[in-house]
Design an enzyme around this catalytic site. Sequence first.
Site, PDB file in Angstrom:
ATOM      1  N   ASP A  38      51.566 -49.984  38.168  1.00  7.39           N
ATOM      2  CA  ASP A  38      51.451 -49.782  36.716  1.00  7.39           C
ATOM      3  C   ASP A  38      52.055 -51.001  36.037  1.00  7.39           C
ATOM      4  O   ASP A  38      53.046 -51.554  36.540  1.00  7.39           O
ATOM      5  CB  ASP A  38      52.201 -48.494  36.297  1.00  7.39           C
ATOM      6  CG  ASP A  38      51.787 -48.011  34.911  1.00  7.39           C
ATOM      7  OD1 ASP A  38      51.926 -48.784  33.937  1.00  7.39           O
ATOM      8  OD2 ASP A  38      51.313 -46.868  34.797  1.00  7.39           O
ATOM      9  N   GLN A  86      42.828 -39.129  25.953  1.00  9.97           N
ATOM     10  CA  GLN A  86      42.398 -38.485  24.710  1.00  9.97           C
ATOM     11  C   GLN A  86      43.607 -38.044  23.902  1.00  9.97           C
ATOM     12  O   GLN A  86      44.546 -37.472  24.443  1.00  9.97           O
ATOM     13  CB  GLN A  86      41.588 -37.220  25.015  1.00  9.97           C
ATOM     14  CG  GLN A  86      40.210 -37.439  25.569  1.00  9.97           C
ATOM     15  CD  GLN A  86      39.685 -36.148  26.175  1.00  9.97           C
ATOM     16  OE1 GLN A  86      39.883 -35.880  27.354  1.00  9.97           O
ATOM     17  NE2 GLN A  86      39.018 -35.347  25.363  1.00  9.97           N
ATOM     18  N   ARG A  92      36.122 -37.769  25.341  1.00 14.22           N
ATOM     19  CA  ARG A  92      36.336 -38.748  26.416  1.00 14.22           C
ATOM     20  C   ARG A  92      35.574 -40.039  26.114  1.00 14.22           C
ATOM     21  O   ARG A  92      36.049 -41.134  26.401  1.00 14.22           O
ATOM     22  CB  ARG A  92      35.872 -38.153  27.753  1.00 14.22           C
ATOM     23  CG  ARG A  92      36.702 -36.948  28.173  1.00 14.22           C
ATOM     24  CD  ARG A  92      36.155 -36.326  29.440  1.00 14.22           C
ATOM     25  NE  ARG A  92      36.928 -35.166  29.858  1.00 14.22           N
ATOM     26  CZ  ARG A  92      36.662 -33.915  29.509  1.00 14.22           C
ATOM     27  NH1 ARG A  92      35.646 -33.647  28.704  1.00 14.22           N
ATOM     28  NH2 ARG A  92      37.406 -32.921  29.954  1.00 14.22           N
ATOM     29  N   PRO A 125      35.958 -42.425  29.969  1.00 14.68           N
ATOM     30  CA  PRO A 125      34.961 -41.436  30.385  1.00 14.68           C
ATOM     31  C   PRO A 125      34.491 -41.770  31.807  1.00 14.68           C
ATOM     32  O   PRO A 125      33.904 -42.836  32.010  1.00 14.68           O
ATOM     33  CB  PRO A 125      33.832 -41.600  29.361  1.00 14.68           C
ATOM     34  CG  PRO A 125      33.998 -42.992  28.825  1.00 14.68           C
ATOM     35  CD  PRO A 125      35.437 -43.359  28.957  1.00 14.68           C
ATOM     36  N   VAL A 126      34.763 -40.881  32.745  1.00 13.00           N
ATOM     37  CA  VAL A 126      34.742 -41.265  34.156  1.00 13.00           C
ATOM     38  C   VAL A 126      33.366 -41.731  34.658  1.00 13.00           C
ATOM     39  O   VAL A 126      33.286 -42.640  35.482  1.00 13.00           O
ATOM     40  CB  VAL A 126      35.347 -40.134  35.027  1.00 13.00           C
ATOM     41  CG1 VAL A 126      34.448 -38.926  35.122  1.00 13.00           C
ATOM     42  CG2 VAL A 126      35.700 -40.653  36.399  1.00 13.00           C
ATOM     43  N   ASP A 152      35.974 -29.885  36.537  1.00  9.62           N
ATOM     44  CA  ASP A 152      35.212 -28.933  35.708  1.00  9.62           C
ATOM     45  C   ASP A 152      34.669 -27.789  36.580  1.00  9.62           C
ATOM     46  O   ASP A 152      34.652 -26.632  36.161  1.00  9.62           O
ATOM     47  CB  ASP A 152      34.016 -29.635  35.041  1.00  9.62           C
ATOM     48  CG  ASP A 152      34.403 -30.986  34.481  1.00  9.62           C
ATOM     49  OD1 ASP A 152      34.357 -31.165  33.270  1.00  9.62           O
ATOM     50  OD2 ASP A 152      34.771 -31.864  35.288  1.00  9.62           O
ATOM     51  N   ARG A 155      37.419 -25.423  37.291  1.00  7.35           N
ATOM     52  CA  ARG A 155      37.656 -24.546  36.128  1.00  7.35           C
ATOM     53  C   ARG A 155      36.575 -23.468  36.060  1.00  7.35           C
ATOM     54  O   ARG A 155      36.853 -22.297  35.790  1.00  7.35           O
ATOM     55  CB  ARG A 155      37.616 -25.381  34.838  1.00  7.35           C
ATOM     56  CG  ARG A 155      38.821 -26.298  34.682  1.00  7.35           C
ATOM     57  CD  ARG A 155      38.648 -27.278  33.533  1.00  7.35           C
ATOM     58  NE  ARG A 155      39.881 -28.022  33.295  1.00  7.35           N
ATOM     59  CZ  ARG A 155      39.936 -29.250  32.801  1.00  7.35           C
ATOM     60  NH1 ARG A 155      38.820 -29.906  32.492  1.00  7.35           N
ATOM     61  NH2 ARG A 155      41.094 -29.849  32.604  1.00  7.35           N
ATOM     62  N   HIS A 179      31.063 -35.719  33.113  1.00  7.69           N
ATOM     63  CA  HIS A 179      32.369 -35.057  32.985  1.00  7.69           C
ATOM     64  C   HIS A 179      32.712 -35.193  31.505  1.00  7.69           C
ATOM     65  O   HIS A 179      33.348 -36.154  31.076  1.00  7.69           O
ATOM     66  CB  HIS A 179      33.409 -35.763  33.864  1.00  7.69           C
ATOM     67  CG  HIS A 179      34.825 -35.372  33.534  1.00  7.69           C
ATOM     68  ND1 HIS A 179      35.295 -34.090  33.645  1.00  7.69           N
ATOM     69  CD2 HIS A 179      35.882 -36.092  33.069  1.00  7.69           C
ATOM     70  CE1 HIS A 179      36.568 -34.044  33.277  1.00  7.69           C
ATOM     71  NE2 HIS A 179      36.942 -35.252  32.922  1.00  7.69           N
ATOM     72  N   THR A 234      46.347 -33.492  30.549  1.00  3.06           N
ATOM     73  CA  THR A 234      46.086 -32.590  31.679  1.00  3.06           C
ATOM     74  C   THR A 234      46.585 -33.322  32.919  1.00  3.06           C
ATOM     75  O   THR A 234      46.341 -34.518  33.068  1.00  3.06           O
ATOM     76  CB  THR A 234      44.581 -32.290  31.832  1.00  3.06           C
ATOM     77  OG1 THR A 234      43.888 -33.512  32.091  1.00  3.06           O
ATOM     78  CG2 THR A 234      43.994 -31.654  30.588  1.00  3.06           C
TER      79      THR A 234
HETATM   80  P1  NAD Z   1      48.995 -41.873  30.527  1.00  7.56           P
HETATM   81  O1  NAD Z   1      49.011 -42.565  29.201  1.00  7.56           O
HETATM   82  O2  NAD Z   1      50.053 -40.870  30.808  1.00  7.56           O
HETATM   83  O3  NAD Z   1      49.037 -42.960  31.688  1.00  7.56           O
HETATM   84  C1  NAD Z   1      48.235 -44.091  31.699  1.00  7.56           C
HETATM   85  C2  NAD Z   1      49.004 -45.173  32.439  1.00  7.56           C
HETATM   86  O4  NAD Z   1      48.140 -46.311  32.595  1.00  7.56           O
HETATM   87  C3  NAD Z   1      50.261 -45.641  31.708  1.00  7.56           C
HETATM   88  O5  NAD Z   1      51.408 -45.458  32.530  1.00  7.56           O
HETATM   89  C4  NAD Z   1      49.988 -47.129  31.443  1.00  7.56           C
HETATM   90  O6  NAD Z   1      51.127 -47.940  31.519  1.00  7.56           O
HETATM   91  C5  NAD Z   1      48.983 -47.451  32.541  1.00  7.56           C
HETATM   92  N1  NAD Z   1      48.190 -48.642  32.254  1.00  7.56           N
HETATM   93  C6  NAD Z   1      47.550 -48.989  31.116  1.00  7.56           C
HETATM   94  N2  NAD Z   1      46.928 -50.183  31.262  1.00  7.56           N
HETATM   95  C7  NAD Z   1      47.179 -50.602  32.527  1.00  7.56           C
HETATM   96  C8  NAD Z   1      46.819 -51.752  33.282  1.00  7.56           C
HETATM   97  N3  NAD Z   1      46.066 -52.705  32.753  1.00  7.56           N
HETATM   98  N4  NAD Z   1      47.246 -51.841  34.558  1.00  7.56           N
HETATM   99  C9  NAD Z   1      48.025 -50.874  35.098  1.00  7.56           C
HETATM  100  N5  NAD Z   1      48.388 -49.751  34.441  1.00  7.56           N
HETATM  101  C10 NAD Z   1      47.985 -49.629  33.163  1.00  7.56           C
HETATM  102  O7  NAD Z   1      47.537 -41.215  30.673  1.00  7.56           O
HETATM  103  P2  NAD Z   1      47.125 -40.049  31.690  1.00  7.56           P
HETATM  104  O8  NAD Z   1      47.321 -38.731  31.031  1.00  7.56           O
HETATM  105  O9  NAD Z   1      47.737 -40.324  33.005  1.00  7.56           O
HETATM  106  O10 NAD Z   1      45.531 -40.273  31.759  1.00  7.56           O
HETATM  107  C11 NAD Z   1      45.015 -41.408  32.406  1.00  7.56           C
HETATM  108  C12 NAD Z   1      43.488 -41.394  32.352  1.00  7.56           C
HETATM  109  O11 NAD Z   1      42.988 -40.315  33.148  1.00  7.56           O
HETATM  110  C13 NAD Z   1      42.906 -41.187  30.945  1.00  7.56           C
HETATM  111  O12 NAD Z   1      41.789 -42.027  30.757  1.00  7.56           O
HETATM  112  C14 NAD Z   1      42.490 -39.727  30.966  1.00  7.56           C
HETATM  113  O13 NAD Z   1      41.474 -39.450  30.027  1.00  7.56           O
HETATM  114  C15 NAD Z   1      42.006 -39.625  32.403  1.00  7.56           C
HETATM  115  N6  NAD Z   1      41.848 -38.261  32.936  1.00  7.56           N
HETATM  116  C16 NAD Z   1      40.736 -38.031  33.678  1.00  7.56           C
HETATM  117  C17 NAD Z   1      40.511 -36.770  34.200  1.00  7.56           C
HETATM  118  C18 NAD Z   1      39.245 -36.523  34.989  1.00  7.56           C
HETATM  119  O14 NAD Z   1      38.936 -35.376  35.348  1.00  7.56           O
HETATM  120  N7  NAD Z   1      38.479 -37.559  35.298  1.00  7.56           N
HETATM  121  C19 NAD Z   1      41.442 -35.741  33.988  1.00  7.56           C
HETATM  122  C20 NAD Z   1      42.594 -36.036  33.260  1.00  7.56           C
HETATM  123  C21 NAD Z   1      42.782 -37.304  32.717  1.00  7.56           C
END
Ligand code: NAD
Length: 317
Positions: A38, A86, A92, A125-126, A152, A155, A179, A234
Amino acid sequence: MPSDRAAKIGIIGAGSVGATIAYAAMMRGVARQIALFDIASAKVRAEVLDLNHGMLFAPPGALEGSDDIEVLRGCDVIVMTAGAKQKPGETRMDLAAANARICASLLPKVVVVAPNAHLLLVTNPVDVITQIAIKLTGLPWNRVFGSGTVLDSSRFRFLIARHCSVAVQNVHAYIAGEHGDSEIPLWSSATIGSIPLSQWAVEGHGRLTSVDKDAILHDVKDAAYQVIQGKGATNYAIGLAVTNILEALVHDEHRVLPLSGMLRGFHGLDDVCLSLPRIVGRRGIEPPLPIPMTVDEEAGLQASATRIREVVQGLGY
Ligand code: NAD
């Protein structure tokens, strides 16, 4: 990919999702090594300290973390969770431009340190991010895929199971497509204990009327919005869902999972990433299974594909 627990798993992003995936993967002993990367140095250091302090109570393994991408060197699977998430009220798709920029700066470097890794996208958005990641990395389609509608579908299965008072493991049902808001429930192929859902009528275990189905679908689509409204992110269910995908990959399980991947001529759909049930194992994903669909389900899939393609093209990919 080395066999079983010899694998090294990398996680990009030590936020709510990345840290919870690390916790779930550590608890289940998926791999011998887990590496977190990170750009937020203090955050990644703190998460790794906290996780390592619990290592005594988990299957043997090693966990490290850094703000230096070198920590991902030699990974067999890399899970991408970095990026914007989000805020209440956002979709998303609203995250697409910001997260595509992060992928463009990061993924080419990831391929250099871990050229043989499978890339599992979770960042939203994945579907859009998965499609962009295939272009940015030049990796083969079977090695770049998104967590898609695994969450999903989980769920969906939970809500059907609860309505019918049966164990969630005995419900087989998938959400396909994006998604996100255009996702589609594949009701016609859903079963409980091999009985098609449309014929489910077991005393004491309810039936599913069209009103019930609408309510279930509404709750599936609204789930993330509800959780984000209440606690800002989430994390637990996605942590478990991703760990389940990692197990399928690392243990070569040939599990059927609705992952997002590139379509090549599936029901006339080409060059778009979306979710359909696929077999998942050590070599990555296989093409979608020929799951039967009604005319309406197929139309929903086409509409979902159009929506994803428009966003990808709007970003210039
Ligand atoms: P968060 O803000 O808690 O964490 C994101 C992290 O990414 C932070 O720690 C940040 O420092 C790091 N980051 C940002 N830019 C970076 C870079 N260039 N290099 C390295 N690290 C970097 O967010 P979160 O709640 O963990 O969500 C993360 C992503 O997952 C979001 O896009 C969210 O929408 C997605 N998500 C996807 C699903 C799914 O089913 N696909 C489910 C939940 C969340």
